[in-house]
Design a protein around this motif. Structure first.
Motif, PDB file in Angstrom:
ATOM      1  N   TRP A  69     -23.788  34.120  71.985  1.00  0.00           N
ATOM      2  CA  TRP A  69     -22.480  34.318  71.397  1.00  0.00           C
ATOM      3  C   TRP A  69     -22.227  33.848  70.173  1.00  0.00           C
ATOM      4  O   TRP A  69     -21.841  34.106  69.201  1.00  0.00           O
ATOM      5  CB  TRP A  69     -21.224  33.766  72.563  1.00  0.00           C
ATOM      6  N   GLN A 286     -18.311  36.171  77.063  1.00  0.00           N
ATOM      7  CA  GLN A 286     -19.161  35.921  75.986  1.00  0.00           C
ATOM      8  C   GLN A 286     -20.253  36.779  75.497  1.00  0.00           C
ATOM      9  O   GLN A 286     -20.327  37.001  74.202  1.00  0.00           O
ATOM     10  CB  GLN A 286     -19.846  34.537  76.154  1.00  0.00           C
ATOM     11  N   SER A 289     -18.184  39.739  74.145  1.00  0.00           N
ATOM     12  CA  SER A 289     -17.789  39.492  73.035  1.00  0.00           C
ATOM     13  C   SER A 289     -18.699  39.473  71.623  1.00  0.00           C
ATOM     14  O   SER A 289     -18.620  40.099  70.563  1.00  0.00           O
ATOM     15  CB  SER A 289     -17.225  38.170  73.058  1.00  0.00           C
ATOM     16  N   ALA A 290     -20.146  38.869  72.037  1.00  0.00           N
ATOM     17  CA  ALA A 290     -21.195  38.960  71.275  1.00  0.00           C
ATOM     18  C   ALA A 290     -21.365  40.410  70.911  1.00  0.00           C
ATOM     19  O   ALA A 290     -21.654  40.799  69.577  1.00  0.00           O
ATOM     20  CB  ALA A 290     -22.284  38.312  71.773  1.00  0.00           C
TER      21      ALA A 290
END
Ligand SMILES: Cc1ncc(COP(=O)(O)O)c(C=O)c1O
Length: 402
Positions: A69, A286, A289-290
């Motif tokens: 992330w 995470q 989101s990354a």
């Protein structure tokens, strides 16, 4: 029993709106233009990534963020703002479960709550635009800061003129919050303005918090960011914190995924507070989101759709209600003076007669009861629905002219 500073906070805008419209039936099929909640579909890769990393739900997330992330966010910043490789270290970036909670918490980090106004002492200032995103004042006010709001009206292109504040005011500032593109007005700070602010923060020893949550939603030009200013000033992030989020960029408000980056000392101290009081961003989130920070295609498609909505609004409103094409973000900031009504009166009428739910601008001010507040004649309108719906809503709005 309850902290009196909580009672002193201005009521939250959407609670006030609910009170204003309580018991009033909409005059037509309701169209919601009040809340800034993106309506475009969330990219399917989110669901795929969450499923792929389902084994990680059992783990407590590290408050500092997982390596993938952190690397994805740093790579995004480096691309977006043309930063030299290595200018931002992954240690200088931490997750926020939506930036609202982190922006709220800044007051705990930055305001010396032990200074009271006794014995000639002056309590620290938390400075922010007016109107503004109310969480900025949250923990600052709870922690005993004096809140100083600086008008962000047409005279200063809808951004507060911080550089014009006298030195004795800036010397008392613990924190200055800035938002570009601004919510609600959509104005952008130029690179030169960011540079002046960073320089001022270092000279006068306050922390500049740059809220750039709308940075990817823009009309003609990509907004400058505070990181570019830091780059041009030599690369240090001293006295600077920046917040950004996937809520608007990636139509993922429900993911609660943002970041805070900046001054390594401040980030380290913030992590200390967060070890006590922050939920941490779940590891599958995470990962998803990354993947979103790594993808730009959906962001470009998003921007095109927002431009179409603004075009539709412009077609109906050009020359009316102080219409101004927002350079960034997806809100209109309309002036109700020509209707001879306050924003609150117009909000009530638009709901009752036209089924349009909008937000009185004054609800985004720290001084909603001030009779001279220029926001009293403002409406905030969020352009989020399909262009055809926006077109219909704007037609209804303008047809409602008295
Ligand atoms: C100016 C501004 N900053 C920050 C946020 C917080 O967004 P989130 O908590 O979804 O990251 C919002 C949300 O509406 C906003 O309008």
């Amino acid at each position: 029993m309850i902290n009196p500073r909580l009672t002193a906070l201005p009521p939250y805008p959407f609670q006030r709106l609910a009170t204003l419209l309580d018991g009033v039936a909409p005059g037509a099929d309701p169209l919601m233009l009040s809340l800034g909640e993106p309506q475009h579909p969330t990219p399917p890769l989110v669901g795929a990534e969450l499923a792929r990393h389902a084994d990680l739900w059992r783990r407590y997330p590290p408050a500092a963020g997982a390596p993938r992330w952190k690397e994805a966010v740093v790579a995004w910043m480096t691309r977006r703002y043309a930063l030299p490789e290595g200018m931002v270290d992954p240690a200088q970036v931490i997750p926020a479960s939506g930036t609202r909670e982190a922006l709220y918490m800044m007051g705990h980090l930055l305001v010396d709550g032990t200074v009271t106004a006794s014995g000639g002492n002056r309590v620290p200032l938390a400075i922010m635009p007016d109107p503004f995103y109310l969480p900025y004042l949250g923990a600052s006010a709870m922690n005993g800061a004096e809140i100083l709001t600086i008008p962000a009206g047409p005279e200063t292109d809808f951004q507060p003129d911080i550089a014009a504040l006298p030195d004795e005011v800036l010397d008392r500032a613990a924190v200055v919050f800035m938002c570009s593109p601004g919510n609600p007005q959509g104005s952008l700070l130029s690179l030169d303005q960011w540079k002046a602010l960073v320089t001022l923060a270092r000279e006068r020893e306050f922390v500049l918090v740059a809220d750039e949550c709308y940075s990817e939603i823009y009309d003609a030009e990509a907004p400058s960011g505070v990181l570019e200013a830091c780059r041009d000033l030599g690369g240090s992030l001293k006295n600077v914190l920046v917040a950004n989020s996937l809520s608007k960029r990636s139509n993922a408000a429900g993911l609660r995924s943002g970041f805070i980056a900046g001054d390594p000392d401040l980030i380290a101290a913030f992590l200390r507070i967060r070890a006590y009081g922050a939920a941490g961003m779940p590891l599958p989130i995470q990962e998803a989101s990354a993947a979103l920070w790594e993808d730009e295609d959906h962001v470009i498609a998003n921007r095109i759709l927002y431009r179409e909505k603004i075009d539709a609004a412009e077609k109906h409103l050009s020359g009316h209600l102080g219409f101004r094409r927002p350079p960034g973000g997806f809100f209109l900031w309309l002036d109700t003076t020509e209707w001879g009504e306050t924003g609150e009166e117009a909000t009530l009428r638009l709901w009752r007669d036209r089924g349009l739910k909008v937000l009185p601008g004054v609800y985004m001010s720290a001084h909603p009861e001030d009779p001279n507040n220029p926001c009293r004649h403002r409406l905030r309108i969020a352009l989020l629905h399909d262009t055809l719906v926006v077109d219909r809503a704007m037609d209804r709005l303008i047809a409602s002219e008295k």
